[in-house]
Motif scaffolding. Structure first.
Motif, PDB file in Angstrom:
ATOM      1  N   ALA A  35       0.838  -1.201   0.000  1.00  0.00           N
ATOM      2  CA  ALA A  35       0.000   0.000   0.000  1.00  0.00           C
ATOM      3  C   ALA A  35       0.875   1.254   0.000  1.00  0.00           C
ATOM      4  CB  ALA A  35      -0.938   0.005   1.206  1.00  0.00           C
ATOM      5  N   MET A  36       1.924   1.255   0.810  1.00  0.00           N
ATOM      6  CA  MET A  36       2.806   2.420   0.865  1.00  0.00           C
ATOM      7  C   MET A  36       3.552   2.603  -0.454  1.00  0.00           C
ATOM      8  SD  MET A  36       4.193   2.365   4.867  1.00  0.00           S
ATOM      9  CE  MET A  36       5.730   1.736   4.364  1.00  0.00           C
ATOM     10  N   ARG A  37       4.072   1.526  -1.008  1.00  0.00           N
ATOM     11  CA  ARG A  37       4.813   1.619  -2.264  1.00  0.00           C
ATOM     12  C   ARG A  37       3.894   2.037  -3.405  1.00  0.00           C
ATOM     13  NH1 ARG A  37       9.883  -0.508  -2.716  1.00  0.00           N
ATOM     14  NH2 ARG A  37       9.459  -1.256  -4.814  1.00  0.00           N
ATOM     15  N   SER A  38       2.668   1.534  -3.404  1.00  0.00           N
ATOM     16  CA  SER A  38       1.711   1.933  -4.442  1.00  0.00           C
ATOM     17  C   SER A  38       1.414   3.422  -4.349  1.00  0.00           C
ATOM     18  CB  SER A  38       0.408   1.142  -4.304  1.00  0.00           C
ATOM     19  OG  SER A  38       0.621  -0.215  -4.553  1.00  0.00           O
ATOM     20  N   PHE A  39       1.194   3.887  -3.131  1.00  0.00           N
ATOM     21  CA  PHE A  39       0.927   5.304  -2.949  1.00  0.00           C
ATOM     22  C   PHE A  39       2.138   6.142  -3.339  1.00  0.00           C
ATOM     23  CE2 PHE A  39       1.280   9.172  -0.449  1.00  0.00           C
ATOM     24  CZ  PHE A  39       0.196   9.865  -0.972  1.00  0.00           C
ATOM     25  N   LEU A  40       3.330   5.732  -2.933  1.00  0.00           N
ATOM     26  CA  LEU A  40       4.528   6.501  -3.264  1.00  0.00           C
ATOM     27  C   LEU A  40       4.776   6.544  -4.773  1.00  0.00           C
ATOM     28  CD1 LEU A  40       6.920   5.522  -0.344  1.00  0.00           C
ATOM     29  CD2 LEU A  40       5.752   7.705  -0.716  1.00  0.00           C
ATOM     30  N   ALA A  41       4.520   5.441  -5.473  1.00  0.00           N
ATOM     31  CA  ALA A  41       4.661   5.438  -6.933  1.00  0.00           C
ATOM     32  C   ALA A  41       3.649   6.401  -7.553  1.00  0.00           C
ATOM     33  CB  ALA A  41       4.477   4.031  -7.487  1.00  0.00           C
ATOM     34  N   PHE A  42       2.421   6.356  -7.050  1.00  0.00           N
ATOM     35  CA  PHE A  42       1.389   7.279  -7.501  1.00  0.00           C
ATOM     36  C   PHE A  42       1.816   8.723  -7.250  1.00  0.00           C
ATOM     37  CE2 PHE A  42      -2.070  10.016  -6.188  1.00  0.00           C
ATOM     38  CZ  PHE A  42      -2.938   9.956  -7.274  1.00  0.00           C
ATOM     39  N   GLU A 122      -1.840  27.435  -4.981  1.00  0.00           N
ATOM     40  CA  GLU A 122      -2.619  26.723  -5.999  1.00  0.00           C
ATOM     41  C   GLU A 122      -2.033  25.335  -6.247  1.00  0.00           C
ATOM     42  OE1 GLU A 122      -3.520  24.919  -9.613  1.00  0.00           O
ATOM     43  OE2 GLU A 122      -1.601  25.943  -9.442  1.00  0.00           O
ATOM     44  N   LEU A 123      -0.711  25.255  -6.332  1.00  0.00           N
ATOM     45  CA  LEU A 123      -0.064  23.970  -6.584  1.00  0.00           C
ATOM     46  C   LEU A 123      -0.290  22.994  -5.436  1.00  0.00           C
ATOM     47  CD1 LEU A 123       1.744  22.132  -8.291  1.00  0.00           C
ATOM     48  CD2 LEU A 123       3.712  23.154  -7.095  1.00  0.00           C
ATOM     49  N   VAL A 124      -0.089  23.437  -4.206  1.00  0.00           N
ATOM     50  CA  VAL A 124      -0.253  22.531  -3.066  1.00  0.00           C
ATOM     51  C   VAL A 124      -1.708  22.080  -2.951  1.00  0.00           C
ATOM     52  CG1 VAL A 124      -0.589  24.178  -1.163  1.00  0.00           C
ATOM     53  CG2 VAL A 124       0.586  22.038  -0.731  1.00  0.00           C
ATOM     54  N   GLU A 125      -2.648  22.956  -3.259  1.00  0.00           N
ATOM     55  CA  GLU A 125      -4.069  22.589  -3.235  1.00  0.00           C
ATOM     56  C   GLU A 125      -4.360  21.508  -4.284  1.00  0.00           C
ATOM     57  OE1 GLU A 125      -8.311  23.037  -2.398  1.00  0.00           O
ATOM     58  OE2 GLU A 125      -6.644  23.998  -1.349  1.00  0.00           O
ATOM     59  N   ARG A 126      -3.874  21.723  -5.498  1.00  0.00           N
ATOM     60  CA  ARG A 126      -4.112  20.760  -6.581  1.00  0.00           C
ATOM     61  C   ARG A 126      -3.470  19.406  -6.270  1.00  0.00           C
ATOM     62  NH1 ARG A 126      -0.995  20.661 -11.301  1.00  0.00           N
ATOM     63  NH2 ARG A 126      -0.311  22.776 -10.849  1.00  0.00           N
ATOM     64  N   LEU A 127      -2.222  19.439  -5.811  1.00  0.00           N
ATOM     65  CA  LEU A 127      -1.538  18.182  -5.490  1.00  0.00           C
ATOM     66  C   LEU A 127      -2.159  17.487  -4.281  1.00  0.00           C
ATOM     67  CD1 LEU A 127       2.198  19.059  -6.192  1.00  0.00           C
ATOM     68  CD2 LEU A 127       0.769  17.401  -7.408  1.00  0.00           C
ATOM     69  N   ALA A 128      -2.605  18.246  -3.305  1.00  0.00           N
ATOM     70  CA  ALA A 128      -3.241  17.634  -2.124  1.00  0.00           C
ATOM     71  C   ALA A 128      -4.524  16.914  -2.531  1.00  0.00           C
ATOM     72  CB  ALA A 128      -3.524  18.692  -1.071  1.00  0.00           C
ATOM     73  N   ARG A 129      -5.307  17.518  -3.404  1.00  0.00           N
ATOM     74  CA  ARG A 129      -6.534  16.841  -3.879  1.00  0.00           C
ATOM     75  C   ARG A 129      -6.191  15.533  -4.592  1.00  0.00           C
ATOM     76  NH1 ARG A 129     -11.105  19.858  -3.566  1.00  0.00           N
ATOM     77  NH2 ARG A 129     -10.819  22.087  -3.188  1.00  0.00           N
ATOM     78  N   THR A 130      -5.184  15.591  -5.442  1.00  0.00           N
ATOM     79  CA  THR A 130      -4.749  14.394  -6.168  1.00  0.00           C
ATOM     80  C   THR A 130      -4.244  13.330  -5.206  1.00  0.00           C
ATOM     81  OG1 THR A 130      -4.154  15.740  -8.087  1.00  0.00           O
ATOM     82  CG2 THR A 130      -3.133  13.575  -7.933  1.00  0.00           C
ATOM     83  N   HIS A 131      -3.438  13.743  -4.234  1.00  0.00           N
ATOM     84  CA  HIS A 131      -2.879  12.788  -3.273  1.00  0.00           C
ATOM     85  C   HIS A 131      -3.949  12.185  -2.365  1.00  0.00           C
ATOM     86  CE1 HIS A 131       1.023  14.174  -4.604  1.00  0.00           C
ATOM     87  NE2 HIS A 131       1.542  13.139  -3.958  1.00  0.00           N
ATOM     88  N   LEU A 132      -4.921  12.964  -2.008  1.00  0.00           N
ATOM     89  CA  LEU A 132      -6.008  12.434  -1.185  1.00  0.00           C
ATOM     90  C   LEU A 132      -6.711  11.291  -1.914  1.00  0.00           C
ATOM     91  CD1 LEU A 132      -7.711  12.543   1.369  1.00  0.00           C
ATOM     92  CD2 LEU A 132      -9.081  14.344   0.285  1.00  0.00           C
ATOM     93  N   LYS A 133      -6.994  11.496  -3.186  1.00  0.00           N
ATOM     94  CA  LYS A 133      -7.622  10.425  -3.980  1.00  0.00           C
ATOM     95  C   LYS A 133      -6.731   9.194  -4.036  1.00  0.00           C
ATOM     96  CE  LYS A 133     -10.170  13.585  -6.953  1.00  0.00           C
ATOM     97  NZ  LYS A 133     -10.227  14.204  -8.295  1.00  0.00           N
ATOM     98  N   LEU A 136      -6.662   7.412  -0.586  1.00  0.00           N
ATOM     99  CA  LEU A 136      -7.904   6.698  -0.297  1.00  0.00           C
ATOM    100  C   LEU A 136      -8.052   5.454  -1.161  1.00  0.00           C
ATOM    101  CD1 LEU A 136     -10.332   9.691   0.304  1.00  0.00           C
ATOM    102  CD2 LEU A 136      -9.217   8.208   2.002  1.00  0.00           C
ATOM    103  N   ALA A 137      -7.454   5.456  -2.347  1.00  0.00           N
ATOM    104  CA  ALA A 137      -7.485   4.262  -3.195  1.00  0.00           C
ATOM    105  C   ALA A 137      -6.724   3.110  -2.548  1.00  0.00           C
ATOM    106  CB  ALA A 137      -6.899   4.577  -4.573  1.00  0.00           C
ATOM    107  N   ASN A 138      -5.730   3.426  -1.724  1.00  0.00           N
ATOM    108  CA  ASN A 138      -4.934   2.400  -1.040  1.00  0.00           C
ATOM    109  C   ASN A 138      -5.452   2.078   0.355  1.00  0.00           C
ATOM    110  OD1 ASN A 138      -2.525   1.685  -2.784  1.00  0.00           O
ATOM    111  ND2 ASN A 138      -2.548   3.915  -2.917  1.00  0.00           N
ATOM    112  N   VAL A 143      -5.716  -0.588   5.625  1.00  0.00           N
ATOM    113  CA  VAL A 143      -6.529  -0.831   6.825  1.00  0.00           C
ATOM    114  C   VAL A 143      -6.577  -2.323   7.149  1.00  0.00           C
ATOM    115  CG1 VAL A 143      -8.884  -0.733   7.745  1.00  0.00           C
ATOM    116  CG2 VAL A 143      -7.892   1.277   6.634  1.00  0.00           C
ATOM    117  N   GLU A 144      -6.829  -3.128   6.139  1.00  0.00           N
ATOM    118  CA  GLU A 144      -6.911  -4.577   6.365  1.00  0.00           C
ATOM    119  C   GLU A 144      -5.579  -5.112   6.878  1.00  0.00           C
ATOM    120  OE1 GLU A 144      -6.020  -8.588   5.497  1.00  0.00           O
ATOM    121  OE2 GLU A 144      -5.556  -7.201   3.895  1.00  0.00           O
ATOM    122  N   SER A 145      -4.480  -4.648   6.319  1.00  0.00           N
ATOM    123  CA  SER A 145      -3.150  -5.113   6.736  1.00  0.00           C
ATOM    124  C   SER A 145      -2.830  -4.675   8.159  1.00  0.00           C
ATOM    125  CB  SER A 145      -2.090  -4.583   5.767  1.00  0.00           C
ATOM    126  OG  SER A 145      -2.315  -5.074   4.469  1.00  0.00           O
TER     127      SER A 145
END
Length: 156
Positions: A35-42, A122-133, A136-138, A143-145
């Motif tokens: 999950a961490m590696r998937s998020f970091l790659a994203f 503006e950049l931090v807002e845009r990236l934060a929205r992207t990172h939140l998504k 949450l995908a991970n 959570v299960e792990s």
């Protein structure tokens, strides 16, 4: 500690070392790492597409959440786990790109605070929205792990 006593907090985090680990522990650890590696790659792809580095994005986040949206370079260095000169270089790059600005401290004329420019906001807002998504995908795997690890660590 003297008298052989440990705090209850230490006891909670103690892992039995005399018995082999339950095989489920390995599955839980692998799930957390995946999950961490998937998020970091994203995250790496998202920041690269935005034209910044992961370190620059992290610095923007640190500045954003600082009291009043401003932070001293030494505090930024501490939050980023950097040496002072590394933080200065990072701020230089952010300022050159137009994402951050140096602000003389009203309290200590020798100190300089770092704040975000409108472009940085503006950049931090845009990236934060992207990172939140992306985070949450991970969430389900993470959570299960973590639940598996908590449950199995209590059994040991």
């Amino acid at each position: 500690m003297p008298s052989g006593k440990r705090s209850s907090r230490s006891d909670e985090n103690q892992i039995e070392t005399s018995r082999p680990l339950d095989p489920g522990i390995y599955k839980g650890l692998a799930g957390v790492r995946l999950a961490m590696r998937s998020f970091l790659a994203f995250s790496e792809a998202a920041v690269s597409e935005a034209g910044v580095t992961s370190q620059q994005y992290q610095a923007l986040l640190v500045i954003k959440v600082a009291p009043g949206g401003q932070i001293m370079v030494r505090e930024l260095a501490d939050q980023m786990l950097l040496q002072h000169h590394g933080a200065v270089q990072l701020v230089d790059r952010l300022a050159t790109a137009g994402f951050a600005v140096r602000i003389p401290s009203a309290e200590d004329k020798r100190s300089v605070l770092i704040g975000l420019t409108p472009k940085g906001e503006e950049l931090v807002e845009r990236l934060a929205r992207t990172h939140l998504k992306g985070m949450l995908a991970n969430e389900p795997l993470l959570v299960e792990s973590l639940k598996r690890l908590r449950r199995l660590s209590r059994l040991g």
